[in-house]
Design an enzyme around this catalytic site. Sequence first.
Site, mmCIF file in Angstrom:
data_model
loop_
_atom_site.group_PDB
_atom_site.id
_atom_site.type_symbol
_atom_site.label_atom_id
_atom_site.label_comp_id
_atom_site.label_asym_id
_atom_site.label_seq_id
_atom_site.Cartn_x
_atom_site.Cartn_y
_atom_site.Cartn_z
ATOM 1 N N GLY A 42 0.784 -1.366 0.053
ATOM 2 C CA GLY A 42 -0.082 0.024 -0.013
ATOM 3 C C GLY A 42 1.003 1.205 0.017
ATOM 4 O O GLY A 42 0.528 2.195 -0.770
ATOM 5 N N CYS A 43 1.818 1.161 0.887
ATOM 6 C CA CYS A 43 2.841 2.519 0.861
ATOM 7 C C CYS A 43 3.271 2.527 -0.404
ATOM 8 O O CYS A 43 3.724 3.907 -0.774
ATOM 9 C CB CYS A 43 3.755 2.095 2.062
ATOM 10 S SG CYS A 43 2.876 2.438 3.669
ATOM 11 N N THR A 44 3.846 1.671 -1.017
ATOM 12 C CA THR A 44 4.775 1.868 -2.249
ATOM 13 C C THR A 44 3.669 2.280 -3.397
ATOM 14 O O THR A 44 4.058 3.076 -3.909
ATOM 15 C CB THR A 44 5.259 0.268 -2.630
ATOM 16 O OG1 THR A 44 6.144 -0.016 -1.711
ATOM 17 C CG2 THR A 44 5.926 0.536 -4.266
#
Length: 150
Positions: A42-44
């Site tokens: 998700g952060c990527t």
Amino acid sequence: METGQRLPEILGKDQDGKQWTLTDVKGRKLVLYIYPRDSTPGCTNEACNLRDNYERFMAEGYTVIGVSTQDEKSHKKFIEKNSLPFPLICDTEKKLVIALGVYGEKKMYGKVTMGVFRTTFIADENGIVTRIIGPKEIKVKEHAAQILGD
């Protein structure tokens, strides 16, 4: 932190040890996006979506800064792997995330842990928060459009 309030003056040190303050970005709007961990799916996706729209942010007068609780080494690796053009603040002591109210108990798969709530603060040229996009609203693959109002 609520809309209408001023962000903290000291934002923290980035992946290169540079100290960031509100004074550094005065006169530009600020996208301060808080994310849980480097190199997670998700952060990527969120970071890459912001990267892919970075020129547009710049053209519209924004500075983009990411914040998580990982250290310089982790941030450098994340930046290099994903060609991120913006700084990532290393809030290892959790000073900023606590001041912003985006750190606390999280429930995942029935387990309670302490962690960072994915949140984006948009501030005007004077560091006053004009909008907050909270964890339940953020669409990581469409985050730039959410910020820019597409």
